[in-house]
Design a protein around this motif. Sequence first.
Motif, mmCIF file in Angstrom:
data_model
loop_
_atom_site.group_PDB
_atom_site.id
_atom_site.type_symbol
_atom_site.label_atom_id
_atom_site.label_comp_id
_atom_site.label_asym_id
_atom_site.label_seq_id
_atom_site.Cartn_x
_atom_site.Cartn_y
_atom_site.Cartn_z
ATOM 1 N N UNK A 35 0.807 -1.210 0.000
ATOM 2 C CA UNK A 35 0.000 0.000 0.000
ATOM 3 C C UNK A 35 0.838 1.256 0.000
ATOM 4 N N UNK A 36 0.179 2.353 -0.329
ATOM 5 C CA UNK A 36 0.785 3.675 -0.425
ATOM 6 C C UNK A 36 0.342 4.495 0.782
ATOM 7 N N UNK A 37 1.290 4.924 1.608
ATOM 8 C CA UNK A 37 0.935 5.643 2.835
ATOM 9 C C UNK A 37 0.340 7.020 2.560
ATOM 10 N N UNK A 38 0.424 7.486 1.329
ATOM 11 C CA UNK A 38 -0.168 8.784 1.008
ATOM 12 C C UNK A 38 -1.652 8.652 0.654
ATOM 13 N N UNK A 90 8.685 18.703 -3.620
ATOM 14 C CA UNK A 90 8.166 19.290 -2.383
ATOM 15 C C UNK A 90 6.864 18.599 -1.964
ATOM 16 N N UNK A 91 5.951 18.443 -2.917
ATOM 17 C CA UNK A 91 4.663 17.823 -2.610
ATOM 18 C C UNK A 91 4.836 16.391 -2.128
ATOM 19 N N UNK A 92 5.748 15.645 -2.783
ATOM 20 C CA UNK A 92 5.940 14.255 -2.373
ATOM 21 C C UNK A 92 6.550 14.173 -0.968
ATOM 22 N N UNK A 93 7.444 15.077 -0.648
ATOM 23 C CA UNK A 93 7.997 15.118 0.710
ATOM 24 C C UNK A 93 6.894 15.209 1.755
ATOM 25 N N UNK A 94 5.998 16.161 1.566
ATOM 26 C CA UNK A 94 4.943 16.362 2.558
ATOM 27 C C UNK A 94 3.901 15.253 2.515
ATOM 28 N N UNK A 95 3.645 14.703 1.325
ATOM 29 C CA UNK A 95 2.701 13.589 1.231
ATOM 30 C C UNK A 95 3.190 12.379 2.011
ATOM 31 N N UNK A 126 18.317 24.911 -2.359
ATOM 32 C CA UNK A 126 16.893 25.110 -2.104
ATOM 33 C C UNK A 126 16.107 25.458 -3.365
ATOM 34 N N UNK A 127 16.699 26.212 -4.267
ATOM 35 C CA UNK A 127 16.002 26.632 -5.471
ATOM 36 C C UNK A 127 15.949 25.544 -6.544
ATOM 37 N N UNK A 128 16.659 24.452 -6.329
ATOM 38 C CA UNK A 128 16.665 23.359 -7.299
ATOM 39 C C UNK A 128 15.605 22.301 -7.005
ATOM 40 N N UNK A 129 14.955 22.411 -5.861
ATOM 41 C CA UNK A 129 13.912 21.446 -5.501
ATOM 42 C C UNK A 129 12.637 21.800 -6.255
ATOM 43 N N UNK A 130 12.058 20.827 -6.941
ATOM 44 C CA UNK A 130 10.865 21.071 -7.737
ATOM 45 C C UNK A 130 9.606 21.032 -6.868
ATOM 46 N N UNK A 131 8.541 21.581 -7.396
ATOM 47 C CA UNK A 131 7.264 21.540 -6.675
ATOM 48 C C UNK A 131 6.797 20.095 -6.506
ATOM 49 N N UNK A 132 7.057 19.266 -7.510
ATOM 50 C CA UNK A 132 6.684 17.853 -7.407
ATOM 51 C C UNK A 132 7.434 17.178 -6.255
ATOM 52 N N UNK A 190 13.703 21.582 2.638
ATOM 53 C CA UNK A 190 12.290 21.185 2.643
ATOM 54 C C UNK A 190 12.101 19.840 3.331
ATOM 55 N N UNK A 191 13.062 18.936 3.181
ATOM 56 C CA UNK A 191 13.021 17.685 3.948
ATOM 57 C C UNK A 191 13.103 17.984 5.444
ATOM 58 N N UNK A 192 14.039 18.841 5.818
ATOM 59 C CA UNK A 192 14.179 19.205 7.229
ATOM 60 C C UNK A 192 12.859 19.711 7.795
ATOM 61 N N UNK A 193 12.150 20.498 6.991
ATOM 62 C CA UNK A 193 10.892 21.080 7.477
ATOM 63 C C UNK A 193 9.835 20.012 7.721
ATOM 64 N N UNK A 194 9.839 18.949 6.902
ATOM 65 C CA UNK A 194 8.858 17.883 7.146
ATOM 66 C C UNK A 194 9.162 17.158 8.452
ATOM 67 N N UNK A 195 10.435 16.968 8.738
ATOM 68 C CA UNK A 195 10.786 16.265 9.965
ATOM 69 C C UNK A 195 10.601 17.160 11.194
ATOM 70 N N UNK A 196 10.760 18.475 10.999
ATOM 71 C CA UNK A 196 10.404 19.387 12.082
ATOM 72 C C UNK A 196 8.923 19.276 12.383
ATOM 73 N N UNK A 197 8.118 19.135 11.336
ATOM 74 C CA UNK A 197 6.676 18.957 11.522
ATOM 75 C C UNK A 197 6.374 17.665 12.271
#
Length: 247
Positions: A56-59, A102-107, A94-100, A149-156
Amino acid sequence: MRLKDKTALVTGGASGFGAAIAETFAREGAAVTIMDLNGDGAEAVAARIGGKAVQGDVTKAADIEAAVKAAQGPDGRLDIVVNNAGWTHRNKPIMDVTEEEFDRLYDVNVRSIFHMTRACLPVMRAQGGGTIINIGSTAGIRPRPGLTWYNSTKGAVNLLSKSMAVELAPDRIRVNCVAPVIGATGLLESFMGVPDTPENRAKFVSTIPLGRMSEPRDIANACLYLASDEAEFITGTILEVDGGRTI
């Protein structure tokens, strides 16, 4: 056995930290269900430990709900949930990270815990309690550049674990967080952002006072303690399994 007669669900359990957590829990008497996008890997680990596997997909909320249902024991109990599944982009500016990306990180890193909480909370409330362990990271405490952006997800994850603990304490549901330092997992090269060579590993190890990266057994042992009755009065903690990295 420290988890005798308990039921447990471990996400991302087909490899790395998750596989070690599942193996350790099973060794200590728990009936373990593994959920992973890698169905074959989950089946292999489950067969080795005498557990169950759910592809299964956790997202996806529906996949999480199916895993929770599969993990419940004959009496409907689900005692322990470990939100271990995680993802990162390659270490880069930081500017090289794509929106896709970023979204997958948070998902994967954050939304999955939202879905799991909504699925397992009614079960744990009905049975009078339970234990949730979220796998955060030292990246959310002492971040490295290139992984903002990864760091921010783990801070969350680190913070939401504390907030969940406060809100769910009246339900006798303990919520804790394990924060590993970089380890030799499948994501190692992405975290480093450079080839996985002995020289590059040495650079990262030099920032860890105890002189090595984390191993899956380190994370598994921390989770075992937090899941056991020995930790019955511990909730809302971020347990840094980091060899002193965040000091």
